[in-house]
Design a protein around this motif. Structure first.
Motif, short mmCIF file in Angstrom:
data_model
loop_
_atom_site.label_atom_id
_atom_site.label_comp_id
_atom_site.label_asym_id
_atom_site.label_seq_id
_atom_site.Cartn_x
_atom_site.Cartn_y
_atom_site.Cartn_z
N MET A 296 33.54 42.98 37.88
CA MET A 296 32.87 42.27 36.78
C MET A 296 32.87 43.13 35.52
O MET A 296 33.10 42.64 34.41
N ARG A 297 32.61 44.41 35.71
CA ARG A 297 32.58 45.34 34.57
C ARG A 297 33.96 45.42 33.91
O ARG A 297 34.08 45.36 32.68
N ASN A 298 35.00 45.53 34.73
CA ASN A 298 36.36 45.59 34.19
C ASN A 298 36.75 44.30 33.47
O ASN A 298 37.41 44.34 32.43
N ALA A 299 36.34 43.17 34.03
CA ALA A 299 36.65 41.88 33.41
C ALA A 299 35.96 41.77 32.04
O ALA A 299 36.56 41.26 31.08
N THR A 300 34.73 42.26 31.96
CA THR A 300 34.01 42.22 30.68
C THR A 300 34.68 43.13 29.66
O THR A 300 34.85 42.75 28.49
N ARG A 301 35.10 44.31 30.09
CA ARG A 301 35.77 45.24 29.17
C ARG A 301 37.09 44.65 28.66
O ARG A 301 37.45 44.82 27.50
N GLU A 302 37.81 43.94 29.53
CA GLU A 302 39.07 43.31 29.10
C GLU A 302 38.80 42.23 28.05
O GLU A 302 39.56 42.10 27.09
N LYS A 303 37.73 41.47 28.24
CA LYS A 303 37.34 40.46 27.24
C LYS A 303 37.03 41.13 25.91
O LYS A 303 37.44 40.65 24.84
N ILE A 304 36.29 42.23 25.96
CA ILE A 304 35.92 42.96 24.73
C ILE A 304 37.16 43.51 24.05
O ILE A 304 37.33 43.38 22.84
#
Length: 203
Positions: free
Chosen positions: A11-19
């Protein structure tokens, strides 16, 4: 059922990719100075609080994106310094560039982001600026060496290898900027067009 450590990390990695994706688009289209953290959070579809959990400042996010782009340049330099056929190495690289510029925006955005960082760093004389210059110099050197090797093998046209390397990357940089400017009306030249100045026709 509580989430596992792996699920939280995903989830953390997915959020960072969005950012990352949202920030790159905004920095390229609006410029670093005209983009604020609220713009980035809105474009990423997350709250500003969540964005701040990942990045304390806009500068930190920008520098991470630049560092990511620099690592990409280092990988290309390493590939160009390999013992593979010069024509094969260049052809594979051009095919990847062609696909990336046809199918998405990341490569174009990263190349423009590097330029923005160079322009900003030139005024500040910063350490990241110096590293980008070093990595760019290595990439040009390794490309020029590859071209010389291809010329010796009779696969590439004659000419000043350093000038040809500069022209090669200037073409790719220019195409990245045209893709962002022209949007849907952009037409990507074929790989054979990009390598016509370099590859000899088979006799």
């Amino acid at each position: 059922m509580p989430r596992s450590k792996e699920q939280f990390e995903a989830m953390r990695n997915a959020t960072r990719e969005k950012i990352h994706s949202a920030a790159m688009r905004l920095f390229v289209r609006q410029g670093f100075g005209s983009t604020n953290v609220q713009n980035i959070a809105d474009a990423a579809g997350i709250s500003i609080g969540l964005l701040y959990r990942h990045y304390k400042t806009k500068d930190q996010l920008f520098h991470e994106l630049v560092a990511y782009a620099v690592e990409g340049l280092k990988r290309h330099s390493t590939r160009f310094e390999s013992d593979q056929s010069p024509k094969k190495v260049i052809a594979q690289f051009v095919d990847e560039v062609y696909t990336d510029l046809i199918d998405g925006e990341e490569l174009a955005n990263l190349l423009i982001l590097l330029n923005q960082s160079l322009l900003a760093g030139a005024a500040a004389d910063s350490e990241p600026y110096d590293e980008i210059l070093r990595v760019n110099a290595r990439l040009l050197d390794s490309t020029a060496q590859l071209i010389r090797k291809g010329q010796q093998l009779g696969e590439f046209h004659p000419g000043d290898a350093r000038e040809m390397a500069v022209y090669f990357f200037a073409s790719i940089q220019g195409l990245a900027e045209m893709k962002v400017l022209l949007k849907s009306s952009f037409t990507m030249p074929s790989p054979s067009i990009l390598t016509a100045f370099l590859f000899k026709e088979r006799e």
